[in-house]
Structure formats: C-alpha cells, structure tokens
Design a protein around this motif. Structure first.
Motif, mmCIF file in Angstrom:
data_model
loop_
_atom_site.group_PDB
_atom_site.id
_atom_site.type_symbol
_atom_site.label_atom_id
_atom_site.label_comp_id
_atom_site.label_asym_id
_atom_site.label_seq_id
_atom_site.Cartn_x
_atom_site.Cartn_y
_atom_site.Cartn_z
ATOM 1 N N ALA A 103 0.842 -1.197 0.000
ATOM 2 C CA ALA A 103 0.000 0.000 0.000
ATOM 3 C C ALA A 103 0.878 1.248 0.000
ATOM 4 N N LEU B 257 -6.917 -0.758 -1.421
ATOM 5 C CA LEU B 257 -6.014 0.345 -1.134
ATOM 6 C C LEU B 257 -5.166 0.666 -2.354
ATOM 7 N N ARG C 264 -1.926 0.903 -4.362
ATOM 8 C CA ARG C 264 -0.718 0.116 -4.179
ATOM 9 C C ARG C 264 0.303 0.358 -5.295
#
Length: 281
Positions: free
Chosen positions: A161, A179, A181
C-alpha cells in the motif's frame, strides 16, 4: 487525491480461446519466454567471436536441452512454491499440487530446477556445465520479463500500500482492502527483465562468454539484488506475511544467491579466458 490513481486495466485472464481450449496469460508468458529464449540462445551459439572459438555446444544440443530446461522450470517452480510458500495448505490438500492452472510458482524453485537440468544434461552430453549455465541464464531474463507482465495482467502479486498521491498508484480489483498500491510487478519486470537482460547482453558483447561462469554468476548476483529491491515494494504472500526483522521469504531466498553469484564471478575472473584453439600448440 484519489483522482491521481491510475485505473487498473480490465484484462481478461484468458489470452486465447479456441473452442474448449483456453490459454491463460501466465501460460502464454511461459511459452513465449521459452521460445524467444531458445531463439536467442541459438543466435549466441552461432557467433564464434563471442566464445573465442567454436561454441562449447551444438545447435542440435541446445534444441534438445529446451525440453529439459522446460521441465526443470515447471517442476522446480511448483515444488519451490509448495515447500517455500504454502506447505501447510498443500499438506492438507495434496491434490492441489497438480492444479498448476490455479497459479503458484516460485522463481527460486524454478531456478534450482534449471540447475538440476543443466547439470544432468551437461553430464550426459559432455558439455561444460558452466558454459551451459551461461547460455541458459543469458536468455532467462526474457522469460522473467514476460512472467512479471503476466502477473500484472492477472492482477496478482500486487505491491504494498502507498499514498494515493503517487501518480502511478493503482487499486487492484482482487485486492480485498482496495487500497492504492505500487504496481510492483512492473518494477520487477523492469529490474529482473529489462535491466538484467541489458547488463548481461553488454557483458556478452564484451567477451564474458569466454570466461565460463561469468554470465551465470552475474545473473545470480544481479537477480538477487533486483529481487531484494523489488520485495521492498511487493506485498508479502498473505499466508506468510513479514518474517524476521521485516524480511520476506523472497528476500531470504535471494541472500544465498548474492553469495553464490559473487563466488562464481570471482572464480571466472581468476580462471581467465581460455586461449583460442588456434593458439594452442
């Protein structure tokens, strides 16, 4: 800041489908990597100036070796993944070991499988082991590049992340956390594929094949460094997570490669290049 995120391309997992037969991107990467590597190996063997004389193996022998190294990659890669990355699962589900289409291959296992194939084939055909190792690793970055691109297309082995302000941060569709990344598969494709291939190609043009073991050692050393660097951006396998001191399994398996690669390079330098055949009396 979410506006800076790059949308992950909507790739289909299947690259080619003909009736009931389907070829996935990962399988296609293996096939193309082996074919392109074979063609490149043949081109290197044809250039005697790169070897300081006739190549230590024939074109027919490298043609036969392709089957051996293919089996080494597949069997070693799968065995390595089972042992290094997910052994408890496969102990409980042994039949899953043979379901290769579901993914799960280890480079380090595949590399060890190649080592076995090289040693066995070289012994049976009376070929210098180090020279066969040199030609094998000289072409290997082609397959590594295509394999990492296939990882990216499949949306697997994503990165750690990162802040959404990173211009090339991505949200991978299969990531349960959703998330932003790092697209670490592309980082690895650049280091393990393009960079490694370029460095080895330059070394070959400068005469490294005349020193048996030089290309092999350089491949092992540079791959180890590239893999350790890439692991700083790659999310560890969920079943393993981070190990001692924030290390990952990929890092730990790469550390011996640094040592072995360095030793092979030193030995190749000390051994020196063999004298041209016409100069031997």
């Amino acid at each position: 800041m979410q506006l800076l995120l790059i949308d992950f391309p909507a790739f289909k997992p299947i690259a080619l489908e003909i009736g009931p037969f389907a070829i996935r991107w990962y399988a296609l990467a293996y096939i193309c990597g082996i074919v392109f590597g074979w063609l490149y190996a043949r081109s290197l063997l044809k250039k005697e100036r790169l070897w300081g004389g006739p190549a230590p193996m024939s074109l027919l022998q490298i043609d036969d070796f392709i089957l051996w190294v293919t089996l080494g990659i597949i069997l070693g890669g799968r065995t390595g993944y089972v042992l290094f990355y997910n052994l408890p699962f496969f102990i409980d589900h042994p039949a899953a070991i043979f379901r290769l289409w579901e993914g799960g291959m280890s480079f380090h296992g595949g590399f060890l499988g190649c080592v076995v194939a090289v040693m066995w084939f070289a012994y049976r055909n009376k070929i210098p082991i180090l020279s066969l190792g040199d030609i094998t690793t000289a072409v290997a970055p082609v397959g590594l590049l295509l394999g990492r691109i296939a990882n990216f297309i499949n949306g697997e082995l994503w990165g750690r992340a990162t802040d959404a302000s990173l211009p090339w941060a991505m949200i991978f569709p299969h990531d349960p956390t959703q998330l932003p990344r790092h697209p670490s598969q592309l980082y690895e494709a650049g280091m393990e594929g393009i960079l490694l291939f370029t460095v080895l190609a330059i070394m070959i043009r400068l005469g490294a094949l005349k020193r048996p073991g030089m290309i092999l050692g350089a491949f092992i050393l540079i791959y180890g460094l590239s893999r350790i660097a890439g692991e700083h951006f790659r999310e560890p396998d969920v079943q393993l997570g981070f190990l001692w001191g924030g290390l990952t399994m990929g890092m730990l398996l790469s550390i011996p490669m640094l040592i072995v690669g360095g030793i092979l390079i030193v030995l190749a330098v000390r051994r020196g290049a063999p004298k041209p055949i016409e100069a031997i009396r």
